[in-house]
Design an enzyme around this catalytic site. Structure first.
Site, PDB file in Angstrom:
ATOM      1  NE  ARG A  97      16.989 -62.707  27.138  1.00 23.08           N
ATOM      2  CZ  ARG A  97      16.633 -63.972  27.385  1.00 23.08           C
ATOM      3  NH1 ARG A  97      17.454 -64.964  27.090  1.00 23.08           N
ATOM      4  NH2 ARG A  97      15.490 -64.255  27.935  1.00 23.08           N
ATOM      5  CD  GLU A 133      16.305 -48.146  25.405  1.00 28.21           C
ATOM      6  OE1 GLU A 133      15.721 -47.869  24.323  1.00 28.21           O
ATOM      7  OE2 GLU A 133      16.191 -49.232  25.982  1.00 28.21           O
ATOM      8  CB  CYS A 139      12.836 -54.195  24.181  1.00 24.63           C
ATOM      9  SG  CYS A 139      13.470 -55.876  24.273  1.00 24.63           S
ATOM     10  CG  HIS A 156      16.879 -51.878  23.634  1.00 27.06           C
ATOM     11  ND1 HIS A 156      16.000 -51.810  24.688  1.00 27.06           N
ATOM     12  CD2 HIS A 156      17.083 -53.189  23.413  1.00 27.06           C
ATOM     13  CE1 HIS A 156      15.684 -53.023  25.078  1.00 27.06           C
ATOM     14  NE2 HIS A 156      16.325 -53.885  24.321  1.00 27.06           N
TER      15      HIS A 156
END
Lengths: 195, 304
Positions: A135, A173, A77, A171
């Site tokens: 986003r 993670e 990101c 993401h």
């Protein structure tokens, strides 16, 4: 294997937990000297403007570029934005990877989404990866040495690799799925053997 | 770009709790700044803020001017949205779900159901599960935090005492929440239901908090942070990031103070860096000693 996670701001703890659960040593990187003796680096999600400004203020830009020239770096990101050659906005970029990225490409937070994604090259790649887009940025162009690893249903490219560099719009993670971290650890292992 | 490599994905799901709580994850280790104009928003972004809170009056001015404090003019919030690339938050009154609907409609990235505004409902908070936009809510203790999460809040901030520049309440509330969690972790499971009853929190969230050893969502500190040292203090106590309200734009040199607080929040354990960034920042906001504040002027008691 020792992997650093840039810890200027953002979701660095989640990356560290994931790496440790997969058996890698993981450390936080805030200053140039923290890069010594690392085999690879993850640049996490967060606000790319904040991360970029702090990297400039603390003399990290050149050390990060020299690190990336030799060793694997993965940007998620904000990290993908930071690694890009071009984003069409005036903010600090490492510019190491030949990709063009658009920030906030899907709209505002109410447009943030989850999706099951097919990703080339990860373990059990026939099983979709639960991807979280916040986003998120997207890849507008990938250089001729790069390869797109995943796309959304509309064809938007959201993951790519070029040599020792990996970028994802989303993401990993935040998902309970370690396959992309494993994939990156394989990249780090391969680079170690090569050097 | 060629389309031959990279396989295609499935259908997108928006507005899930995962993406709402996920944005707060991305704000961690950062500073969220109150701004009242697009110009201030740009200064905040330039200084490295991870998000701005758009409002018409900072808490210090709300205190001085009094009256009913409401949601800000949507036009003014939209100007701030257009001025910066970072997330924009805005405040709705406690229980005022229509203000929240309006904020969602104009594309605000996070709604703060805030005690700084005059409450619209003295019994109920907003049902935040009804919204695609995520919410952040204030708390003073673990019970209040978990009630808000139970209602759908995707991020928590300890309240402190907004508009005072006095960090004492921020410390009290952060220590209370984190202390409650440490106590909970030592508790045998048979005590959890009674503990949940006593603090007025949903049992499942109490259980989850014990398992995680932390709140199930990101937890920032707010209310009274005015210096880089204040921000680092809150980070060392154990919060995930900080809100700075009146502390920046009510100070002598907002741009350099904002930048210094951002650096202090990243390097919160490095005293040499903290010393350097604390130099020559000019006048901090004047501040009000919370202990001299009449009981009825305390904002933190709002919220149920």
């Amino acid at each position: 294997m020792k992997i650093g996670v840039l810890a200027l701001q953002g979701a660095f703890i989640e990356h560290i937990k994931m790496l440790r659960s997969l058996g890698a040593a993981a450390v936080e990187v805030r200053l140039p000297q923290d890069l010594d003796d690392l085999d690879g680096l993850i640049i996490p999600g967060g606000e790319s403007t904040t991360i970029g400004k702090l990297a400039v203020q603390y003399g990290l830009m050149e050390p990060l570029r020299s690190f990336a020239a030799e060793r694997p770096v993965w940007g998620t990101c904000a990290g993908m934005i930071f690694m890009a050659r071009e984003i069409g906005l005036d903010q600090p970029l490492l510019g190491v990877m030949d990709i063009v990225v658009e920030r906030n490409a899907f709209g505002r937070q109410i447009d943030s989404f989850e999706v099951d994604l097919m990703i080339d090259g990860i373990a059990e790649s026939d099983r979709p990866f639960p991807a979280v887009f916040i986003r998120a940025p997207r890849l507008i162009a990938v250089g001729r040495h790069g390869q797109v690893l995943a796309r959304l249903a509309d064809g938007t490219a959201v993951a790519a690799r070029e040599g020792q560099w990996l970028v994802t719009s989303f993401h990993p993670e935040l998902s309970d799925d370690g396959r992309l971290h494993q994939y990156f650890m394989h990249m780090v292992e391969a680079q170690k053997v090569a050097v | 770009m060629t389309q031959e490599n990279g396989r295609q994905g499935d259908k997108n799901v928006v507005g899930s709790f995962k993406v709402k709580a996920g944005l707060a994850q991305m704000l961690k280790g950062g500073v969220i700044m109150d701004v009242v104009t697009p110009e201030q928003a740009v200064i905040a972004e330039e200084a490295g803020a991870v998000a701005v809170m758009a409002l018409e009056r900072v808490p210090a001015d709300i205190r001085v001017q009094g009256g009913v404090a409401r949601m800000s003019d949507p036009g003014m919030i939209k100007e701030i949205i257009d001025a910066v690339s970072i997330p924009v938050m805005a405040k709705a009154r406690i229980g005022h779900f229509v203000e929240a609907q309006i904020l969602e409609a104009i594309g605000v990235d996070y709604v703060d159901e805030s005690e700084v505004l005059t409450p619209a409902d003295e019994v109920y908070h907003i049902n935040k599960h009804d919204f695609k936009v995520p919410f952040v809510c204030g708390c003073r203790n673990l019970g209040e935090a978990l009630r808000r999460v139970g209602e759908g809040a995707a991020m928590i901030r300890t309240k402190g005492e907004a508009g005072t520049g006095d960090v004492v309440e921020a410390v009290r509330h952060a220590r209370t929440v984190l202390g409650d969690i440490r106590r909970l972790q030592l508790m045998p499971d048979e005590e959890l239901m009674t503990f949940a009853k006593n603090i007025g929190a949903p049992y499942e969230l109490v259980k989850q908090t014990k398992e995680l050893g932390r709140l199930p969502v990101v937890n920032f500190a707010a209310g009274g942070i005015a210096t880089p040292a204040d921000a680092a203090l809150m980070m060392q106590i154990g919060v995930d990031g900080v809100f700075v309200g009146s502390g920046i734009f009510k100070s002598g040199n907002p741009a350099s103070r904002a930048k210094a607080i951002v650096e202090a929040t990243t390097h919160f354990k490095n005293a040499e860096i903290l010393a350097r960034v604390s130099e020559n920042l000019g006048e901090p906001m004047v501040g009000i000693n919370v202990s001299s504040l009449p009981e009825e002027e305390h904002l933190a008691v709002r919220g149920w």
